[in-house]
Design a protein around this motif. Sequence first.
Motif, PDB file in Angstrom:
ATOM      1  N   ILE A  86       0.840  -1.197   0.000  1.00  0.00           N
ATOM      2  CA  ILE A  86       0.000   0.000   0.000  1.00  0.00           C
ATOM      3  C   ILE A  86       0.875   1.247   0.000  1.00  0.00           C
ATOM      4  O   ILE A  86       1.745   1.415   0.859  1.00  0.00           O
ATOM      5  CB  ILE A  86      -0.930   0.006   1.225  1.00  0.00           C
ATOM      6  N   HIS A  87       0.607   2.123  -0.979  1.00  0.00           N
ATOM      7  CA  HIS A  87       1.376   3.353  -1.130  1.00  0.00           C
ATOM      8  C   HIS A  87       0.424   4.539  -1.043  1.00  0.00           C
ATOM      9  O   HIS A  87      -0.686   4.481  -1.574  1.00  0.00           O
ATOM     10  CB  HIS A  87       2.093   3.362  -2.486  1.00  0.00           C
ATOM     11  N   PRO A  88       0.824   5.636  -0.373  1.00  0.00           N
ATOM     12  CA  PRO A  88      -0.060   6.811  -0.289  1.00  0.00           C
ATOM     13  C   PRO A  88      -0.433   7.331  -1.670  1.00  0.00           C
ATOM     14  O   PRO A  88       0.417   7.455  -2.562  1.00  0.00           O
ATOM     15  CB  PRO A  88       0.789   7.835   0.480  1.00  0.00           C
ATOM     16  N   ALA A  89      -1.704   7.654  -1.843  1.00  0.00           N
ATOM     17  CA  ALA A  89      -2.179   8.101  -3.156  1.00  0.00           C
ATOM     18  C   ALA A  89      -1.663   9.488  -3.509  1.00  0.00           C
ATOM     19  O   ALA A  89      -1.541   9.834  -4.684  1.00  0.00           O
ATOM     20  CB  ALA A  89      -3.708   8.093  -3.190  1.00  0.00           C
ATOM     21  N   ARG A  90      -1.368  10.304  -2.494  1.00  0.00           N
ATOM     22  CA  ARG A  90      -0.931  11.685  -2.755  1.00  0.00           C
ATOM     23  C   ARG A  90       0.578  11.809  -2.877  1.00  0.00           C
ATOM     24  O   ARG A  90       1.097  12.923  -2.960  1.00  0.00           O
ATOM     25  CB  ARG A  90      -1.436  12.608  -1.646  1.00  0.00           C
ATOM     26  N   SER A  91       1.275  10.714  -2.878  1.00  0.00           N
ATOM     27  CA  SER A  91       2.735  10.765  -2.894  1.00  0.00           C
ATOM     28  C   SER A  91       3.269   9.990  -4.085  1.00  0.00           C
ATOM     29  O   SER A  91       3.994   9.005  -3.919  1.00  0.00           O
ATOM     30  CB  SER A  91       3.292  10.189  -1.578  1.00  0.00           C
ATOM     31  N   PHE A  92       2.892  10.432  -5.275  1.00  0.00           N
ATOM     32  CA  PHE A  92       3.353   9.718  -6.453  1.00  0.00           C
ATOM     33  C   PHE A  92       4.614  10.389  -7.005  1.00  0.00           C
ATOM     34  O   PHE A  92       4.559  11.366  -7.753  1.00  0.00           O
ATOM     35  CB  PHE A  92       2.274   9.666  -7.538  1.00  0.00           C
TER      36      PHE A  92
END
Length: 531
Positions: free
Chosen positions: A234-240
């Motif tokens: 799981i990766h933060p959606a706002r940190s691409f």
Amino acid sequence: MAHWMNLGQQLKMNARKYPQTVALCDARRRFTYPEVNRRVNRLAHRLMQMGLKKGDKLAVLMENSIEIIEFYLATAKTGIVIVPVNFRLVGREVAYIVDNADAKAMAVHHEFTPCVDAIKPQLKQIPPENYIVVDQAKAGYQEYESLLDEAPDSEPDAAVAPSDTWILIYTSGTTGKPKGVLRSHESHIAFFLINAVDFGFDQRDVCMNVMPLCHINSTFFTFTFTYIGATVYIHPARSFRPEEILEIVEREKITFISLIPTHYNLILNVSDEARQRDIHSIKKLLCSSAPVRKTMKTAIMEFFPGVELYEGYGSTEAGIVTVLRPEDQMRKLGSIGLESLGTERIKILDAEGKEVAPCEVGELYSKGPMLFDAYYKLPEKTAAAFKDGWFSAGDMAQMDEDGFYQIVDRKDNMIITGGEHVYPSEVEETIGSHPDVFDVAAISLPDDKWGEKVAAVVVPMQGSDLTEAIIFDWCRDRIAGYKRPKQVIFIQPDQMPRTATGKILHRILREEYAEGEPVFPETDSCPAPEK
């Protein structure tokens, strides 16, 4: 389908079948299936102790995290209905959804508590003690990990039927106020199983979740892997940050990612150093949620050599409707593919409800096991969305002689200038092929002579010298005169209004530029790549 177990029930089985398999992980934590199942059981007990029962609504305003997935799983085990709320919304928008959904409890990440504190007086159906905070303690909220510590980890005693509602998810509002979409457990079970077959996923896969878990794309694809007993990172959606994404792919041996064209555009423009990462673990990629330009598809396949590239078309209401498979990517560029497994033959209907001939444009209708049940408290809109049991999301499409489909545009985005119909996607394809264009949206603006005119909102590549005249000249020999933009508006990447999954909000652009200086809602800030 009554004999199929829902996601919560399957989690219990996976805890027994795959005791050593990592179910969920992020940059700092790793939980096996038995560990996740115990945590979810504790959460389920605590939610029921808060007074929530089958059919009650739990709103979650959270970033991508292990915890939000645990809320999805706990509601699946208890029959509670989860209401994911887009964390990019402002207070009044959050209040509208939570109130409209009749939520009786709410869970939020700590960073969103100022927003929730401001709207608590409007959320009269939620008792003061039914607010949960994740990440750190705060007055007025029950702290998440403390809740789990105080609860038993036995399986909750709850009878959940496949036909029961699991998710009440609100549309992204590309055409107006969000509508609540009621989706059952069985519609998701159908997707998990169909998805595993259509894409060839198995228990050895490692999925990286980047898309926001408040959106149907993530609930579909992420939980497919949980259902079959695979691993989800799981990766933060706002940190691409594309360089970071490639580093994670290399480190975690990621095998599948679902991304949108904006993500791919950023990845394709990484530095030469980042291109040296070992990303050969990637077996499959999905591009969805927005149209993909032909040149981008080719570049993706060159960047990820040997990868199987899929494109999916669907909606919050219909699930995944079509799939363009790897073997068809080059010979059917621009197509959304064929019907997904389990979907009946798509119908393309004209304004009178009659099927059109191949290669003619009409409205796309679909029917299949992934369809939603209804719009919440909107029986008239539910009825209007169907035609004899076939559902339409309002997309205009055509079918070629081989039975492959192509989305022409959203019906609501069509531009009518001087009586001629112009589909923004065609204009965007043309302008977007210019090497100095990073992103583009074609919209209609009022025009005294033609009623509407075509306008192009363009995000230039950083460092480029794009002008309106250059865009006009580029279009001159590429599309018909009535389709060419009569005005070009240049903006920065963070000024392009988007939904949580990257769809450009043409409606917002039309409204703002028709009235004057634009005021954009909060969006992701994606820096344009160097030229």
